[in-house]
Design a protein around this motif. Structure first.
Motif, PDB file in Angstrom:
ATOM      1  N   VAL A  17       0.838  -1.203   0.000  1.00  0.00           N
ATOM      2  CA  VAL A  17       0.000   0.000   0.000  1.00  0.00           C
ATOM      3  C   VAL A  17       0.872   1.251   0.000  1.00  0.00           C
ATOM      4  N   GLU A  18       1.925   1.242   0.790  1.00  0.00           N
ATOM      5  CA  GLU A  18       2.820   2.410   0.857  1.00  0.00           C
ATOM      6  C   GLU A  18       3.470   2.681  -0.496  1.00  0.00           C
ATOM      7  N   LEU A  19       3.939   1.626  -1.152  1.00  0.00           N
ATOM      8  CA  LEU A  19       4.585   1.790  -2.454  1.00  0.00           C
ATOM      9  C   LEU A  19       3.583   2.270  -3.507  1.00  0.00           C
ATOM     10  N   MET A  20       2.390   1.724  -3.479  1.00  0.00           N
ATOM     11  CA  MET A  20       1.363   2.150  -4.427  1.00  0.00           C
ATOM     12  C   MET A  20       1.003   3.609  -4.214  1.00  0.00           C
ATOM     13  N   ASP A  21       0.839   3.978  -2.976  1.00  0.00           N
ATOM     14  CA  ASP A  21       0.489   5.372  -2.665  1.00  0.00           C
ATOM     15  C   ASP A  21       1.574   6.337  -3.145  1.00  0.00           C
ATOM     16  N   ALA A  22       2.825   5.982  -2.927  1.00  0.00           N
ATOM     17  CA  ALA A  22       3.916   6.858  -3.349  1.00  0.00           C
ATOM     18  C   ALA A  22       3.916   7.060  -4.864  1.00  0.00           C
ATOM     19  N   ALA A  23       3.620   6.014  -5.606  1.00  0.00           N
ATOM     20  CA  ALA A  23       3.637   6.102  -7.072  1.00  0.00           C
ATOM     21  C   ALA A  23       2.424   6.837  -7.624  1.00  0.00           C
ATOM     22  N   LEU A  24       1.306   6.828  -6.883  1.00  0.00           N
ATOM     23  CA  LEU A  24       0.034   7.332  -7.414  1.00  0.00           C
ATOM     24  C   LEU A  24      -0.321   8.739  -6.953  1.00  0.00           C
ATOM     25  N   ARG A  25       0.522   9.340  -6.159  1.00  0.00           N
ATOM     26  CA  ARG A  25       0.176  10.684  -5.670  1.00  0.00           C
ATOM     27  C   ARG A  25       0.014  11.651  -6.832  1.00  0.00           C
ATOM     28  N   GLY A  26      -1.043  12.419  -6.775  1.00  0.00           N
ATOM     29  CA  GLY A  26      -1.356  13.355  -7.847  1.00  0.00           C
ATOM     30  C   GLY A  26      -2.351  12.823  -8.849  1.00  0.00           C
ATOM     31  N   ALA A  27      -2.729  11.549  -8.730  1.00  0.00           N
ATOM     32  CA  ALA A  27      -3.693  10.957  -9.664  1.00  0.00           C
ATOM     33  C   ALA A  27      -5.069  11.566  -9.446  1.00  0.00           C
ATOM     34  N   ALA A  28      -5.799  11.700 -10.527  1.00  0.00           N
ATOM     35  CA  ALA A  28      -7.145  12.273 -10.440  1.00  0.00           C
ATOM     36  C   ALA A  28      -8.151  11.268  -9.895  1.00  0.00           C
ATOM     37  N   ARG A  29      -7.950   9.993 -10.196  1.00  0.00           N
ATOM     38  CA  ARG A  29      -8.857   8.946  -9.725  1.00  0.00           C
ATOM     39  C   ARG A  29      -8.115   7.984  -8.816  1.00  0.00           C
TER      40      ARG A  29
END
Length: 427
Positions: A159-171
């Motif tokens: 979850v932490e790795l996914m969150d770091a990569a997805l920051r700024g996503a619209a959805r």
């Protein structure tokens, strides 16, 4: 870039030129488009196809598609067949035309293939932690409001790795917590308490949205009906508990996903999912069996649930690999020109089924595939075997997933050998 629609992308496949890349096709077809070659309706045995050549049965393929559509409908299941079996967009679209909710996949590359062919509902049965892949998936979600994508999470670190990569996503990215099938099984969270911790981690970030729970009952250790049913009840109980705790309250969420189902135990999935109590939102009971599309003559023939529920119908093996006898050095031995480069062999050796000579087909009595080299099948023959150099031998295969991946363009033949289509794979 504007992506083609699925119809346009499939039309581009039909416009692809036939050449040296594609095994088994007639040499004199070089330069024709796939559509032009299909229109010629050549015969697999008499119109220039070279051995070895893998063929799909048109009739059996259609039968299998219809049977699983009927089964899923009868049992109130949504169906997202696992596309990694075939990696064939033409088959993906046929599966969708036969009622599939979407397509299941395993790795990001497969998602890229599916998106190129306009598949707009994808269930990724894996956790994705590669930042490049996550950013690409996020861009697909941001630019296509109709795209639905769901994948596993099975750890707080993930979850932490996914969150770091997805920051700024619209959805936000929709995720399901994967419950492991038991100690020593493959991926997934081992205990319900750890599942709750992963769900808490998802709730703490804005880039992910928890939409359900999932797992794969095929990994239950020492699987039998009792153990598989027990694990599936753990999975549905986890969905119920998460729902009671208000964990499925993400913005815009209109259903709760509960997903399982390989090709060995989908009858158990149907049994247990039918017991799922009413949740706060409608449940999307998502089955993911994929090997049914071609079925086989080995592993899946033995383990298919239809052997336990014959009243529901029966799948039919749709693959046959044709090779030619190229050596007959002794009465006890022969060799055909298909080997590990052409045939699945990770679970079982090919099964010698029929022999063709001078237009006549008969059972391969007394012929057994005893081994495979890279380009040869070793054939053990008894005195009953009537086998000569030049004969064509048709072999059944075990394990569809490692049959499709050896062929880029697969003829689809009717029972009399008339080739009516060609299936393009992307591995």
């Amino acid at each position: 870039m504007v992506r083609d629609t699925g119809t346009e992308a499939l039309a581009r496949l039909a416009g692809e030129r036939v050449d040296h890349r594609f095994k088994g096709l007639p040499p004199d077809a070089d330069g024709l488009t796939v559509a032009e070659l299909s229109a010629q309706r050549r015969n697999l045995f008499t119109d220039g196809f070279t051995t070895p050549v893998l063929a799909l049965s048109a009739e059996r393929l259609d039968h299998n598609l219809r049977l699983m559509e009927t089964y899923a409908t009868r049992h109130g299941l949504a169906f997202a067949p696992h596309g990694k079996t075939s990696m064939a967009p033409q088959l993906f679209h046929r599966q969708l035309a036969h009622g599939a909710w979407g397509i299941t996949l395993a790795v990001p590359h497969q998602v890229r293939v599916a998106r190129e062919f306009d598949i707009d509902r994808i269930f990724l049965a894996n956790e994705v932690v590669d930042p490049s892949a996550l950013k690409w998936i996020s861009s697909e979600l941001d630019t296509d409001p109709a795209f639905r994508f769901i994948c596993y999470v099975d750890s707080v670190r993930g979850v932490e790795l996914m969150d770091a990569a997805l920051r700024g996503a619209a959805r936000p990215l929709d995720v399901v917590v994967e419950l492991a099938a038991g100690e020593g099984a493959r991926t997934g969270v081992r205990t319900e308490a750890e599942c709750a911790a992963v769900a808490d981690a998802v709730a703490a970030v804005g880039t992910l949205r928890l939409v359900g729970v999932a797992g794969y009952e095929g990994e239950v250790p020492e699987a039998d009906p009792e153990r598989v049913h027990a694990w599936l009840r753990r999975l549905t109980a986890l969905a119920v508990e998460f729902d009671k705790d208000g964990r499925f309250s993400g913005s815009g969420l209109d259903e709760i996903v509960v997903s399982a189902g390989g090709s060995a135990w989908f009858d158990a999935v149907a049994d247990v999912f039918a017991e799922l109590p009413e949740l706060s939102l409608p449940a999307l009971k998502l089955l993911r069996s994929g090997a049914y599309v071609s079925h086989d003559d080995g592993h899946y023939r033995e383990i298919t649930p239809f052997t336990r529920i014959p009243e529901e119908g029966a799948l039919e093996p749709a693959f046959r690999l044709w090779a030619q006898v190229v050596s007959r050095p002794s009465p006890e031995q022969a060799f055909a020109n298909a080997g590990k480069r052409d045939a699945a062999y990770d679970l079982d050796l090919p099964l010698a089924q029929v022999v063709r000579r001078d237009g006549t087909e008969r059972p391969a009595t007394g012929v057994e595939v005893s081994g495979l080299s890279d380009q040869h099948a070793w054939l053990r023959t008894t005195p009953e075997a009537d086998l000569e150099v030049g004969d064509w031998i048709g072999m059944g295969l075990s394990h569809p997933c490692t049959s499709f991946d050896k062929w880029q363009l697969i003829p689809v033949a009717e029972a009399d050998g008339t080739v009516v289509d060609y299936i393009r794979t992307f591995f």
